[in-house]
Design an enzyme around this catalytic site. Structure first.
Site, short mmCIF file in Angstrom:
data_model
loop_
_atom_site.label_atom_id
_atom_site.label_comp_id
_atom_site.label_asym_id
_atom_site.label_seq_id
_atom_site.Cartn_x
_atom_site.Cartn_y
_atom_site.Cartn_z
N ASP A 35 97.06 9.76 -44.42
CA ASP A 35 97.55 10.71 -45.09
C ASP A 35 99.03 10.34 -45.31
O ASP A 35 99.59 9.31 -44.46
CB ASP A 35 97.35 12.01 -44.63
N SER A 36 99.65 11.36 -46.12
CA SER A 36 101.25 11.17 -46.14
C SER A 36 101.92 11.66 -44.84
O SER A 36 103.15 11.40 -44.85
CB SER A 36 101.72 11.87 -47.29
N CYS A 98 94.06 12.64 -47.98
CA CYS A 98 95.13 13.30 -48.53
C CYS A 98 94.87 13.74 -50.05
O CYS A 98 94.10 12.60 -50.81
CB CYS A 98 96.21 12.24 -48.70
N GLU A 178 105.08 19.83 -41.67
CA GLU A 178 105.54 18.46 -40.81
C GLU A 178 106.74 18.67 -39.92
O GLU A 178 107.05 18.18 -38.91
CB GLU A 178 106.30 17.37 -41.84
N CYS A 210 95.46 20.70 -50.19
CA CYS A 210 96.13 19.59 -49.61
C CYS A 210 96.00 19.66 -48.22
O CYS A 210 95.78 20.95 -47.53
CB CYS A 210 97.77 20.15 -49.86
N HIS A 212 97.74 19.18 -45.68
CA HIS A 212 98.73 19.93 -44.84
C HIS A 212 98.50 21.50 -44.44
O HIS A 212 98.66 21.91 -43.85
CB HIS A 212 100.17 19.52 -45.26
N1 DGL Z 1 98.78 15.88 -47.51
C1 DGL Z 1 98.71 15.45 -48.73
C2 DGL Z 1 97.67 16.17 -49.55
O1 DGL Z 1 96.86 16.34 -49.32
C3 DGL Z 1 100.24 15.24 -49.28
C4 DGL Z 1 101.21 16.22 -49.20
C5 DGL Z 1 102.27 15.50 -49.55
O2 DGL Z 1 102.75 14.56 -49.01
O3 DGL Z 1 102.94 15.98 -50.33
O4 DGL Z 1 97.95 16.19 -50.94
#
Ligand code: DGL
Length: 294
Positions: A35-36, A98, A178, A210, A212
């Protein structure tokens, strides 16, 4: 927009005719997840819950987060590097935990992986279609995910009926997640602004598009109200992982609990601290990776 949804469905129709006893020699290898940043831990947590005997290697690209506001080309390049790093660890499967990378880089990752690749968009879309009763579904995600249009495509494909879909990009949520700001007044006030149009649209189901966002689920739920169902795809993605491993005879047959390794492109101690509090188990060690070298 990518055509990964179509390709995935075709792939899933492949029937394995080998005997159930024959185990793939790669079965004891780990599942690779990227993931990011920390968001993919919301998926990893569900994989560990459903498949406790599997070994996993997680890479969180916190040093280059957010992906959601970067160009598709950049997200593809990052995703290829993350994949190459995980492949170097000898993984038997890649989970793109992600949404942004699933939307923009699924085909690229598949081209270089040489192992099964799982994305996170289709399972969430299917769960939302199964849940809604008024057929009014909201999707929140990064700008990259919302602009790619993959959720509208996946929801339409998962539903035989007409749907009303409202989408909203919530870019600030990733930074808050984050930072470890998961449920305070600032998160609630940002959520109030982002989510207002969806409340007005009378949706009954909201896809957390997302990985996150499940970290902020409590705050999002408080703003949306109890009558709106929040869809966190993590569990459904874990089910996809299990089904794919089963189809490929790749399920790990070991009796003991799996081991888990963590890597990040940013501060290992920050990752360890926040990651442990999210996973509700201590991450003993996290390694720092110079991901640009891959
Ligand atoms: N967690 C990621 C997603 O599901 C990326 C969030 C990001 O880095 O902008 O899109």
């Amino acid at each position: 927009m990518t055509d990964f949804l179509l390709k995935r469905d075709i792939e899933n129709e492949t029937v394995d005719t080998e005997s159930a006893e024959k185990i793939n020699p790669l079965a004891d290898k780990a599942i690779g997840v990227f993931d990011s940043g920390l968001g993919g831990l919301t998926v990893l947590k569900e994989i560990i819950k459903l498949l406790p005997n599997e070994n996993t290697v997680y890479f969180g690209d916190s040093g280059r987060t957010p992906y959601g506001s970067k160009s598709a080309d950049t997200v593809r390049r990052f995703s290829r590097q993350n994949t190459r790093f995980l492949l170097e660890q000898g993984v038997k499967m890649i989970v793109i935990a992600c949404n942004t990378a699933s939307a923009q880089a699924y085909n690229e990752v598949r081209q270089i992986a040489g192992v099964p690749v799982i994305e996170v968009i289709t399972p969430g879309a299917q769960a939302a279609v199964a849940k809604t009763t008024n057929r009014r579904i909201g999707v929140i995600g990064t700008r990259g995910t919302v602009q790619s249009g993959v959720y509208a495509q996946a929801l339409a494909r998962s539903s035989g009926r007409q749907l009303h879909i409202s989408q909203q990009a919530c870019p600030l949520f990733v930074g808050l997640a984050e930072e470890g700001w998961w449920n305070n007044d600032i998160v609630k006030s940002v959520a109030g602004v982002y989510l207002e149009p969806l409340i007005k649209d009378n949706i009954d189901t909201l896809v957390l598009g997302c990985t996150h966002y499940p970290l902020l689920a409590e705050a999002i739920g408080q703003v949306m109200g109890p009558e709106v169902e929040l869809i966190n795809a993590g569990h459904f993605v874990a089910e996809q992982v299990m089904q794919q491993l089963r189809r490929d005879k790749l399920l790990n047959a070991q009796k003991q609990l799996g081991w888990h390794q963590y890597f990040t492109s940013d501060s290992a101690s920050h990752f360890q601290q926040l990651g442990s509090s999210f996973l509700e188990q201590r991450i003993q060690a996290a390694g720092h990776i110079e991901i640009e070298n891959y």
